[in-house]
Design a protein around this motif. Sequence first.
Motif, PDB file in Angstrom:
ATOM      1  N   ALA A 119      51.436   7.212  48.498  1.00 43.61           N
ATOM      2  CA  ALA A 119      50.935   5.855  48.269  1.00 43.61           C
ATOM      3  C   ALA A 119      50.571   5.155  49.573  1.00 43.61           C
ATOM      4  N   LYS A 120      51.234   5.534  50.665  1.00 46.86           N
ATOM      5  CA  LYS A 120      50.996   4.898  51.955  1.00 46.86           C
ATOM      6  C   LYS A 120      50.022   5.676  52.833  1.00 46.86           C
ATOM      7  N   ALA A 121      49.513   6.797  52.357  1.00 47.14           N
ATOM      8  CA  ALA A 121      48.648   7.644  53.177  1.00 47.14           C
ATOM      9  C   ALA A 121      47.370   6.915  53.560  1.00 47.14           C
ATOM     10  N   PRO A 122      46.934   7.057  54.818  1.00 44.63           N
ATOM     11  CA  PRO A 122      45.695   6.400  55.244  1.00 44.63           C
ATOM     12  C   PRO A 122      44.488   6.951  54.498  1.00 44.63           C
ATOM     13  N   ARG A 123      43.612   6.068  54.078  1.00 45.79           N
ATOM     14  CA  ARG A 123      42.432   6.479  53.317  1.00 45.79           C
ATOM     15  C   ARG A 123      41.416   7.224  54.175  1.00 45.79           C
ATOM     16  N   ASP A 124      41.442   6.964  55.492  1.00 44.48           N
ATOM     17  CA  ASP A 124      40.453   7.572  56.376  1.00 44.48           C
ATOM     18  C   ASP A 124      41.003   8.774  57.134  1.00 44.48           C
ATOM     19  N   SER A 125      42.082   9.377  56.638  1.00 44.43           N
ATOM     20  CA  SER A 125      42.695  10.507  57.327  1.00 44.43           C
ATOM     21  C   SER A 125      41.763  11.712  57.343  1.00 44.43           C
ATOM     22  N   GLU A 126      41.790  12.466  58.453  1.00 48.65           N
ATOM     23  CA  GLU A 126      41.004  13.697  58.523  1.00 48.65           C
ATOM     24  C   GLU A 126      41.758  14.883  57.923  1.00 48.65           C
ATOM     25  N   PHE A 127      42.994  14.622  57.448  1.00 53.99           N
ATOM     26  CA  PHE A 127      43.790  15.688  56.849  1.00 53.99           C
ATOM     27  C   PHE A 127      43.718  15.630  55.320  1.00 53.99           C
ATOM     28  N   MET A 128      43.821  16.787  54.709  1.00 49.99           N
ATOM     29  CA  MET A 128      43.882  16.890  53.259  1.00 49.99           C
ATOM     30  C   MET A 128      44.929  17.940  52.896  1.00 49.99           C
ATOM     31  N   PRO A 129      46.066  17.480  52.299  1.00 51.48           N
ATOM     32  CA  PRO A 129      46.413  16.123  51.878  1.00 51.48           C
ATOM     33  C   PRO A 129      46.593  15.193  53.076  1.00 51.48           C
ATOM     34  N   ALA A 130      46.364  13.906  52.821  1.00 56.68           N
ATOM     35  CA  ALA A 130      46.379  12.924  53.905  1.00 56.68           C
ATOM     36  C   ALA A 130      47.785  12.591  54.379  1.00 56.68           C
ATOM     37  N   ALA A 131      48.762  12.695  53.503  1.00 53.24           N
ATOM     38  CA  ALA A 131      50.134  12.317  53.834  1.00 53.24           C
ATOM     39  C   ALA A 131      50.940  13.508  54.319  1.00 53.24           C
ATOM     40  N   ALA A 132      52.114  13.230  54.861  1.00 48.61           N
ATOM     41  CA  ALA A 132      53.098  14.279  55.090  1.00 48.61           C
ATOM     42  C   ALA A 132      53.476  14.867  53.736  1.00 48.61           C
ATOM     43  N   THR A 133      53.798  16.153  53.696  1.00 51.46           N
ATOM     44  CA  THR A 133      54.059  16.819  52.415  1.00 51.46           C
ATOM     45  C   THR A 133      55.348  17.618  52.453  1.00 51.46           C
ATOM     46  N   PHE A 134      56.156  17.448  51.386  1.00 51.12           N
ATOM     47  CA  PHE A 134      57.388  18.218  51.221  1.00 51.12           C
ATOM     48  C   PHE A 134      57.118  19.490  50.428  1.00 51.12           C
ATOM     49  N   ASN A 135      57.955  20.490  50.644  1.00 50.23           N
ATOM     50  CA  ASN A 135      57.924  21.696  49.824  1.00 50.23           C
ATOM     51  C   ASN A 135      59.333  22.271  49.733  1.00 50.23           C
ATOM     52  N   VAL A 136      59.718  22.651  48.519  1.00 45.46           N
ATOM     53  CA  VAL A 136      60.960  23.389  48.303  1.00 45.46           C
ATOM     54  C   VAL A 136      60.563  24.838  48.073  1.00 45.46           C
ATOM     55  N   GLY A 137      60.927  25.694  49.016  1.00 48.95           N
ATOM     56  CA  GLY A 137      60.482  27.073  48.964  1.00 48.95           C
ATOM     57  C   GLY A 137      61.308  27.956  48.054  1.00 48.95           C
ATOM     58  N   THR A 138      62.630  27.865  48.157  1.00 47.30           N
ATOM     59  CA  THR A 138      63.521  28.673  47.324  1.00 47.30           C
ATOM     60  C   THR A 138      64.760  27.873  46.955  1.00 47.30           C
ATOM     61  N   ILE A 139      65.311  28.197  45.786  1.00 48.25           N
ATOM     62  CA  ILE A 139      66.608  27.674  45.351  1.00 48.25           C
ATOM     63  C   ILE A 139      67.418  28.862  44.842  1.00 48.25           C
ATOM     64  N   VAL A 140      68.580  29.071  45.421  1.00 46.32           N
ATOM     65  CA  VAL A 140      69.414  30.206  45.051  1.00 46.32           C
ATOM     66  C   VAL A 140      70.829  29.704  44.803  1.00 46.32           C
TER      67      VAL A 140
END
Length: 389
Positions: free
Chosen positions: A222-243
């Motif tokens: 929701a806070k990601a800059p609209r003019d970012s050169e990155f896609m996705p524009a925001a920082a991104t989380f990922n959960v790789g494994t759950i054991v």
Amino acid sequence: MAGETVDSVEMLRRLVAFDTTSRNSNLALIEYVREYLGGHGVSSKLVPSEDGKKANLFATVGPDVEGGVVLSGHTDVVPVDGQPWDTDPWTLTLRDGKYHGRGTCDMKAFYAIALARLPEFRKAKLRRPIHFALSYDEEVGCVGAHALAARMAVEVPRPRAIIIGEPTMMTVVHAHKGAQIYVTRFTGFEAHSSMTHLGVSAIHFAGEFVHWLNRVQDELDAKAPRDSEFMPAAATFNVGTIVGGTAGNILARECEVLWGYRELPGRPIDELGERAQKWLREELLPKMKAKHPAAAIDTVLRSSTPAFSPEGNDEAKALAGSWSGSNTVGSVVYGTEAGIFKKTLGVPTVVCGPGDIAQAHQPNEYILASQIEACEGFMSRMLEWACRE
């Protein structure tokens, strides 16, 4: 191997044949490269891992002066386990203008092409040096590059530019996100699944943590800059494994979550990690202990890859652009060792190499023959520069 001359494809074939999956040693490949360099009168230095099972390598061709260029690549590749390959991943195979094999794109082709040009580098009247830098364990968090860059900062005359040869289709990349990878272990208390009031399910509370990460992700989006050169524009989380867990009728005593995030340049790389650990410590752990005092949460930072910011890279962008013939300069969301080299050596840096990142880590990974030719042109123009400067 003294004075041996091979073309780019043959060198790539030899390098692909080494199974340098990150779980394995890379020493056989490193020793081959070292012998090949030595056969052409080029000495090299090793920067071994702490356990001695892997090593980085760096070497210099040309005069021992400042103002050269570093050609950098990682030697490890990702696993092929379970992937539906149509060819032997460790045998370079040409089909319809595509060279298939693990590591062809990510990223053995770049330094294979550079090594194949070594006889030309040696014969040329270089006025500026060309430095080789090969690392280990990039794929598991840029582990080896830190020690490699630190040694080069002390022992190599200050270069003018660093080229990280990750696959960019020979366009110039001047920025990318950083990454932090963590392992969080939840310890609960076992009880029969019919008596949940007597125990603590580590899996249930791990699930609460994953839900919290999703809420934070919504906030960041929701806070990601609209003019970012990155896609996705925001920082991104990922959960790789759950054991975790042992049976369907037992509250899980342990659950391990491998998670991380990719942060934007200009943001503190550890800020989101510290926020998550604070929530675990102050919000979730008290809830677990209220059910049983033996409950615990422990988090360990597995790897950290700094973001690569565009500031200060103009000279490297200009050089790489002139050698590649590309007018395109952009950013990517995947990580490389560029931020480590730039921060440690304080030298303008770019990412520029043959191949399409979409092929990285894929079954039937390939690099186009035309991309090999494009990178060969890059090396030729770089060599002309090194002789002219």
